[in-house]
Motif scaffolding. Structure first.
Motif, PDB file in Angstrom:
ATOM      1  N   GLN A 187      -0.969  13.900  -8.492  1.00  0.00           N
ATOM      2  CA  GLN A 187      -0.508  13.944  -6.797  1.00  0.00           C
ATOM      3  C   GLN A 187      -1.998  13.004  -5.541  1.00  0.00           C
ATOM      4  O   GLN A 187      -2.872  13.420  -6.022  1.00  0.00           O
ATOM      5  CB  GLN A 187      -1.413  15.433  -6.357  1.00  0.00           C
ATOM      6  N   GLY A 188      -0.957  12.688  -5.077  1.00  0.00           N
ATOM      7  CA  GLY A 188      -1.800  11.943  -4.072  1.00  0.00           C
ATOM      8  C   GLY A 188      -2.378  10.383  -4.721  1.00  0.00           C
ATOM      9  O   GLY A 188      -3.022   9.808  -4.187  1.00  0.00           O
ATOM     10  N   SER A 189      -1.512   9.778  -6.458  1.00  0.00           N
ATOM     11  CA  SER A 189      -1.833   8.956  -6.360  1.00  0.00           C
ATOM     12  C   SER A 189      -1.645   7.286  -5.635  1.00  0.00           C
ATOM     13  O   SER A 189      -0.446   7.723  -5.191  1.00  0.00           O
ATOM     14  CB  SER A 189      -1.652   8.506  -7.863  1.00  0.00           C
ATOM     15  N   TRP A 190      -1.953   5.878  -6.407  1.00  0.00           N
ATOM     16  CA  TRP A 190      -1.413   4.820  -5.078  1.00  0.00           C
ATOM     17  C   TRP A 190      -1.041   4.342  -6.417  1.00  0.00           C
ATOM     18  O   TRP A 190      -1.422   3.730  -7.672  1.00  0.00           O
ATOM     19  CB  TRP A 190      -3.062   4.181  -5.293  1.00  0.00           C
ATOM     20  N   LEU A 191       0.252   3.457  -5.943  1.00  0.00           N
ATOM     21  CA  LEU A 191       1.169   2.797  -6.633  1.00  0.00           C
ATOM     22  C   LEU A 191       0.963   1.373  -6.930  1.00  0.00           C
ATOM     23  O   LEU A 191       0.546   1.199  -5.813  1.00  0.00           O
ATOM     24  CB  LEU A 191       2.769   2.918  -6.286  1.00  0.00           C
ATOM     25  N   THR A 212       0.337  -1.316   0.374  1.00  0.00           N
ATOM     26  CA  THR A 212       0.205  -0.026   0.097  1.00  0.00           C
ATOM     27  C   THR A 212       0.565   1.363  -0.089  1.00  0.00           C
ATOM     28  O   THR A 212       1.264   1.344   1.085  1.00  0.00           O
ATOM     29  CB  THR A 212      -0.998  -0.180   1.412  1.00  0.00           C
ATOM     30  N   PHE A 213       0.754   1.938  -1.076  1.00  0.00           N
ATOM     31  CA  PHE A 213       1.717   2.745  -1.517  1.00  0.00           C
ATOM     32  C   PHE A 213       1.100   3.986  -1.787  1.00  0.00           C
ATOM     33  O   PHE A 213       0.858   4.050  -2.997  1.00  0.00           O
ATOM     34  CB  PHE A 213       3.320   2.614  -2.607  1.00  0.00           C
ATOM     35  N   GLN A 214       1.291   4.938  -1.081  1.00  0.00           N
ATOM     36  CA  GLN A 214       1.019   5.851  -1.708  1.00  0.00           C
ATOM     37  C   GLN A 214       2.063   7.084  -2.620  1.00  0.00           C
ATOM     38  O   GLN A 214       3.151   7.783  -1.654  1.00  0.00           O
ATOM     39  CB  GLN A 214      -0.572   7.147  -1.497  1.00  0.00           C
ATOM     40  N   THR A 273       9.172   3.262 -14.866  1.00  0.00           N
ATOM     41  CA  THR A 273       7.376   2.890 -15.566  1.00  0.00           C
ATOM     42  C   THR A 273       6.914   2.473 -14.026  1.00  0.00           C
ATOM     43  O   THR A 273       7.252   1.494 -13.688  1.00  0.00           O
ATOM     44  CB  THR A 273       7.239   1.973 -16.888  1.00  0.00           C
ATOM     45  N   LEU A 274       5.783   3.475 -14.067  1.00  0.00           N
ATOM     46  CA  LEU A 274       5.010   3.630 -13.030  1.00  0.00           C
ATOM     47  C   LEU A 274       3.051   3.038 -13.469  1.00  0.00           C
ATOM     48  O   LEU A 274       3.237   3.871 -13.717  1.00  0.00           O
ATOM     49  CB  LEU A 274       4.555   4.230 -11.688  1.00  0.00           C
ATOM     50  N   LEU A 275       2.189   2.464 -13.391  1.00  0.00           N
ATOM     51  CA  LEU A 275       1.674   2.311 -13.224  1.00  0.00           C
ATOM     52  C   LEU A 275       0.339   3.086 -11.903  1.00  0.00           C
ATOM     53  O   LEU A 275       0.801   2.297 -10.327  1.00  0.00           O
ATOM     54  CB  LEU A 275       0.253   0.952 -13.239  1.00  0.00           C
ATOM     55  N   ARG A 292       2.285  -5.123  -4.978  1.00  0.00           N
ATOM     56  CA  ARG A 292       1.232  -5.824  -3.398  1.00  0.00           C
ATOM     57  C   ARG A 292       1.590  -6.292  -2.677  1.00  0.00           C
ATOM     58  O   ARG A 292       2.071  -6.542  -1.802  1.00  0.00           O
ATOM     59  CB  ARG A 292       0.366  -7.363  -4.293  1.00  0.00           C
ATOM     60  N   SER A 293       2.774  -7.580  -2.963  1.00  0.00           N
ATOM     61  CA  SER A 293       3.871  -8.177  -1.895  1.00  0.00           C
ATOM     62  C   SER A 293       4.846  -6.705  -1.088  1.00  0.00           C
ATOM     63  O   SER A 293       5.652  -7.770  -0.166  1.00  0.00           O
ATOM     64  CB  SER A 293       4.411  -8.906  -2.523  1.00  0.00           C
TER      65      SER A 293
END
Length: 346
Positions: free
Chosen positions: A187-191, A169-171, A219-221, A200-201
């Motif tokens: 801004q403030g999105s979740w990785l 859980t990363f913001q 590269t980030l989703l 997730r792990s």
């Protein structure tokens, strides 16, 4: 393709080992129509050799793109798709107004996973009779965002926070005018994914290490809180398949060519892609001829001919499709860097 009776059918693929069934999410909205249903959303995942378990029809005397032949026990039926449902969205794109063949192409281009929004047949017909704008029944944006960030002297331009001791859980806190903001990270999105791999792990320490190993580009989703909540309510994982890619520097190109006296001026060669699959590549682009004038580059990979994907076609079938019209052709291509990028993130 379109048949003589104006009905177009395409059978999609499903994975019978796709895991636990999840209910669709319905949007609560005042429809001003007694008994009118709400759009339902389904994220379907399959194996490469299996089917989604339904057909898509265009039928005379019946408006819209119609879900038909829902296979008993198949993925579509287990998720909740019903015979007569009308398809409204494919991967967040409104398709009710589109040509049927183009909608089929969109689903096929999605590969092994697709996000569909549908409305039951009775509600669809009632909404059409009332002159309802069906696009207004759907959320404005349900897509995560895929962003490619190049590091500058001060870093990638974002910080990561999350609950202590909780994995996955990363913001993101994004620096104004930094590389991440320029790359489209909200801004403030979740990785959700890092370089094509789910986070997730990951612990915070593991994520930090992975970022360091990324070198000068990453590269980030990512997903806003609203988009993340949309998928969470369905119990489904967001993947890059359904992402908004408009912020990426890697683009496909459409080349329209009129054949000259010396032909188009390129050679088509079959070769292995970086993923191990076989692809069709464009080489020996002659100076001054239509291919070069249209923007073709040595090493471009061919994706589609005249608006139709060549996935699954062999070399000779692809050549025949290019030659189908004697004097002109439109090719969809991507350069090697873009091709490698998209394959790296799945």
């Amino acid at each position: 393709g379109l048949k003589g009776d104006k009905k177009s059918i395409i059978k999609f693929e499903f994975n019978p080992k796709d895991g636990i069934d999840n209910p669709a999410l319905s949007l609560a909205e005042d429809t001003d129509g007694e008994g009118m249903g709400e759009p339902r959303f389904y994220l379907l995942s399959k194996g490469s050799m299996e089917t989604f378990g339904f057909c898509l029809h265009e039928e005379l005397g019946c408006q819209g793109h119609v879900i038909r032949q829902v296979e008993l026990g198949g993925l579509a039926q287990r998720r909740g798709l019903q015979d007569g449902d009308r398809l409204l969205q494919v991967n967040g794109h409104f398709v009710d107004h589109m040509d049927h063949r183009r909608v089929v192409q969109k689903i096929k281009a999605s590969g092994n996973q697709v996000l569909l929004a549908v409305l039951d047949g009775d509600s669809y017909e009632a909404a059409k009779a009332l002159g309802r704008d069906l696009s207004q029944m759907l959320p404005a944006d349900i897509r995560p965002r895929l962003c490619h960030i190049m590091r500058d002297k001060s870093g990638f331009g974002f910080n990561v926070s999350g609950p202590e001791g909780v994995k996955g859980t990363f913001q993101l806190s994004v620096r104004q005018d930094g590389p991440a903001e320029r790359a489209g990270v909200p801004q403030g999105s979740w990785l959700l994914e890092l370089n094509g791999t789910s986070v997730r792990s990951y612990s915070h320490t593991q994520l930090t290490q992975k970022l360091k190993q990324s070198g000068n580009k990453v590269t980030l989703l990512v997903a806003s809180s609203a988009v993340e909540e949309f998928y969470r309510l369905q119990g489904l994982r967001v993947t890059a398949t359904v992402a908004d890619t408009s912020w990426l520097p890697f683009k496909v190109r459409e080349l329209h060519m009129l054949k000259g006296p010396a032909g188009y001026g390129f050679l088509l060669k079959e070769d292995d892609c970086s993923s191990g699959a076989t692809g069709q590549f464009l080489w020996d682009v002659d100076a001054g001829l239509p291919a070069e004038q249209a923007g073709m580059k040595e090493g471009d990979r061919l994706l589609a001919v005249n608006g139709e994907s060549i996935e699954g076609l062999d070399h000779q079938q692809t050549v025949l499709r290019i030659r189908a019209h004697d004097d002109q052709v439109t090719l969809l291509v991507i350069d090697p860097a873009g091709d490698e990028f998209y394959q790296s993130v799945g």
